[in-house]
Design a protein around this motif. Structure first.
Motif, short mmCIF file in Angstrom:
data_model
loop_
_atom_site.label_atom_id
_atom_site.label_comp_id
_atom_site.label_asym_id
_atom_site.label_seq_id
_atom_site.Cartn_x
_atom_site.Cartn_y
_atom_site.Cartn_z
N LYS A 47 0.85 -1.19 0.00
CA LYS A 47 0.00 0.00 0.00
C LYS A 47 0.88 1.24 0.00
O LYS A 47 2.07 1.17 0.33
N LEU A 48 0.29 2.36 -0.34
CA LEU A 48 1.04 3.61 -0.44
C LEU A 48 1.77 3.95 0.87
O LEU A 48 2.94 4.33 0.85
N ASP A 49 1.09 3.78 1.99
CA ASP A 49 1.74 4.11 3.27
C ASP A 49 2.88 3.13 3.57
O ASP A 49 3.88 3.50 4.19
#
Length: 104
Positions: A47-49
């Motif tokens: 995921k982006l985070d």
């Protein structure tokens, strides 16, 4: 879900440049071993985070994970040269001061 034919990113290559290993995802980022393994082998897309966490750990920009480390380093050098060339030329007063070591 099977691993893709080509890498989605260059996580393992970036880790190798810094002498890091898959276990660092667990010990440094507090990830579960199963998640670390899936992301490491490209079975699970991060995921982006998570990408941001990895980039912080490696002290690189998140987008650099999408390219081989040697390509990213070439871009860094190019950016550095461009920034150096783009610096304004010193004024005549600054040149005279730097040559004589005086202000007058």
């Amino acid at each position: 879900m099977a691993a893709p034919d080509r890498p989605l990113w260059y996580l393992q290559e970036w880790f190798a440049t810094q002498g890091r290993i898959q276990r660092d995802l667990i010990t440094k980022l507090d990830w579960l071993p199963a998640k670390a393994n899936k992301v490491w082998h490209g079975v699970q897309i991060a995921k982006l985070d998570e990408v941001a966490e990895i980039a912080d750990l490696l002290n690189i920009a998140p987008w650099e994970l999408l390219m081989a480390p040697d390509e990213a380093m070439k871009l860094r050098r190019l950016k550095s040269v461009i920034a150096e060339v783009a610096q304004p030329a010193p004024t005549q007063d600054a040149v005279a001061t730097s040559r004589t070591g005086t202000n007058g």
